[in-house]
Scaffold this motif. Structure first.
Motif, mmCIF file in Angstrom:
data_model
loop_
_atom_site.group_PDB
_atom_site.id
_atom_site.type_symbol
_atom_site.label_atom_id
_atom_site.label_comp_id
_atom_site.label_asym_id
_atom_site.label_seq_id
_atom_site.Cartn_x
_atom_site.Cartn_y
_atom_site.Cartn_z
ATOM 1 N N ASP A 1 -22.445 -56.375 -52.710
ATOM 2 C CA ASP A 1 -22.169 -55.669 -53.952
ATOM 3 C C ASP A 1 -20.692 -55.313 -54.062
ATOM 4 O O ASP A 1 -20.031 -55.659 -55.031
ATOM 5 N N LYS A 2 -20.163 -54.603 -53.040
ATOM 6 C CA LYS A 2 -18.801 -54.103 -53.148
ATOM 7 C C LYS A 2 -18.199 -53.922 -51.763
ATOM 8 O O LYS A 2 -18.911 -53.585 -50.805
ATOM 9 N N THR B 1 -32.811 -57.352 -51.121
ATOM 10 C CA THR B 1 -32.265 -58.700 -51.281
ATOM 11 C C THR B 1 -32.475 -59.543 -50.033
ATOM 12 O O THR B 1 -32.658 -60.754 -50.128
ATOM 13 N N ASN C 1 -31.143 -56.924 -63.265
ATOM 14 C CA ASN C 1 -31.214 -57.564 -61.950
ATOM 15 C C ASN C 1 -32.392 -58.523 -61.796
ATOM 16 O O ASN C 1 -32.621 -59.041 -60.697
ATOM 17 N N SER D 1 -33.350 -55.537 -55.657
ATOM 18 C CA SER D 1 -31.917 -55.840 -55.780
ATOM 19 C C SER D 1 -31.054 -55.017 -54.845
ATOM 20 O O SER D 1 -29.840 -55.188 -54.807
ATOM 21 N N SER E 1 -26.536 -50.057 -55.978
ATOM 22 C CA SER E 1 -25.850 -51.262 -55.504
ATOM 23 C C SER E 1 -26.740 -52.500 -55.628
ATOM 24 O O SER E 1 -27.963 -52.424 -55.477
ATOM 25 N N ARG E 2 -26.103 -53.622 -55.921
ATOM 26 C CA ARG E 2 -26.777 -54.929 -55.943
ATOM 27 C C ARG E 2 -26.436 -55.632 -54.636
ATOM 28 O O ARG E 2 -25.412 -56.279 -54.536
ATOM 29 N N GLY E 3 -27.267 -55.463 -53.633
ATOM 30 C CA GLY E 3 -26.949 -55.992 -52.321
ATOM 31 C C GLY E 3 -26.247 -54.950 -51.491
ATOM 32 O O GLY E 3 -26.407 -53.744 -51.683
#
Length: 333
Positions: free
Chosen positions: A304-305, A159, A180, A154, A324-326
């Motif tokens: 993610d952000k 990713t 995730n 993730s 972070s997710r991505g």
């Protein structure tokens, strides 16, 4: 122009904003007005001096490697781009940075931004895209039907690497937390290990390749899931002697890296596995190939952000937490 720079190695308080003169492109370079800059874990490691023996910077040095923006000036020998073109690129390992209002980019490192991506999405691609391509396609020579283990699925590299592996026809195993699991499955992961409940080395078997993305003993553990004749491509080290020789390093560093990587190489050889360390290289032609896959939506960015430029230091701190997710992206404009 404003830039986020580090003045000395080793201390976080040496990272801060500075005013610099706007750079001038050399004959084979383009000047890009930076709209967005994607962040990568190495952006936090460089100021600490982790790669000081390998990467050369003239201090104070601008941080950042990934960029998306608009060409505002071209060098006298540039033929592929013109002012007004929207481009994206990685300038990692070239001694300059992208966390600034303007960045110089070699023509050979840049590609036209896929028209269906905005600047935030485009800036998230270069380093993770090129790393995935060079590790899985070039180094591991992944073939359809083979199995590749990509831990931390993730994260920023995970990713994207999962999607590249699926494009190459491979089956993908990965690790992630409970929250995730759905994300990595949506990207194409076939075998998903929730690391809060299971250890991947107890579950996965007969893999053909491992992409080393996690520090600690994860790479050594991953040897247990591999078949003889398989490959480990590490992005986190230890660097090996072959890497040092390829960069024309002196005898002392070749010897040092040989010693640092000796243990994992010996363990790998006992299992008939090839270990190598990969440092991504900028490559505009490969980025253009990835751009076509992004344009066709065969691969998609995962963001993610997004942080505004004035919060770039906070963005780096957020990335360093490793949750972070991505991708994490800084937006100048």
């Amino acid at each position: 122009m404003r830039a986020l720079v580090f003045k000395r190695y080793g201390k976080p308080d040496q990272v801060g904003f500075a005013d610099q003169s706007r750079p001038k492109p050399r004959p084979d370079e383009i000047l890009v007005q930076v709209h967005t800059a994607g962040l990568n874990p190495i952006d936090n490691m460089i100021p600490k001096g982790t790669f000081k023996p390998i990467l050369r910077f003239k201090l104070p040095a601008t941080l950042g490697s990934d960029v998306a923006g608009v060409v505002v000036e071209i060098g006298s020998r540039v033929t592929r781009f013109k002012p007004g073109d929207e481009v994206f690129a990685s300038i990692f390992d070239l001694g300059t940075g992208t966390l600034a209002e303007f960045a110089v980019v070699p023509e050979s490192a840049a590609a036209l931004k896929p028209p269906n991506l905005d600047f935030v999405q485009a800036a998230s691609i270069p380093m993770v895209g090129l790393t995935s391509w060079q590790a899985l396609k070039e180094r591991a020579r992944l073939k359809p039907g083979q199995k590749v283990f990509i831990p931390a699925g993730s994260g920023g590299i995970g990713t994207f690497a999962i999607q590249v592996a699926k494009y190459l026809g491979a089956k993908v195993g990965t690790t992630t937390s409970t929250g995730n699991v759905g994300l990595v499955r949506s990207l194409g992961a076939d075998e998903v290990i929730d690391y809060t409940k299971q250890q991947f080395e107890d579950v996965l078997r007969d893999y053909d390749a491992v992409l080393g993305t996690v520090r600690g003993d994860a790479i050594e553990k991953s040897l247990r899931i591999l078949k003889p004749g398989s490959a480990v491509v590490s992005l986190v080290g230890p660097p090996d002697a072959a890497f040092a020789r390829a960069r024309s390093m002196n005898f002392v560093l070749v010897l040092l890296f040989g010693l640092l990587s000796g243990k994992i190489i010996r363990h790998a050889r006992k299992r008939g596995v090839e270990y190598s360390f990969l440092f991504v290289r900028p490559d505009g032609s490969q980025l253009a190939e990835l751009g076509e896959l992004l344009k066709a939506e065969t691969i998609r960015p995962v963001i993610d952000k997004v942080f505004p430029f004035e919060q770039a230091k906070q963005a780096l701190a957020y990335l360093e937490k490793g949750r972070s997710r991505g991708k994490v992206v800084v937006q100048m404009r």
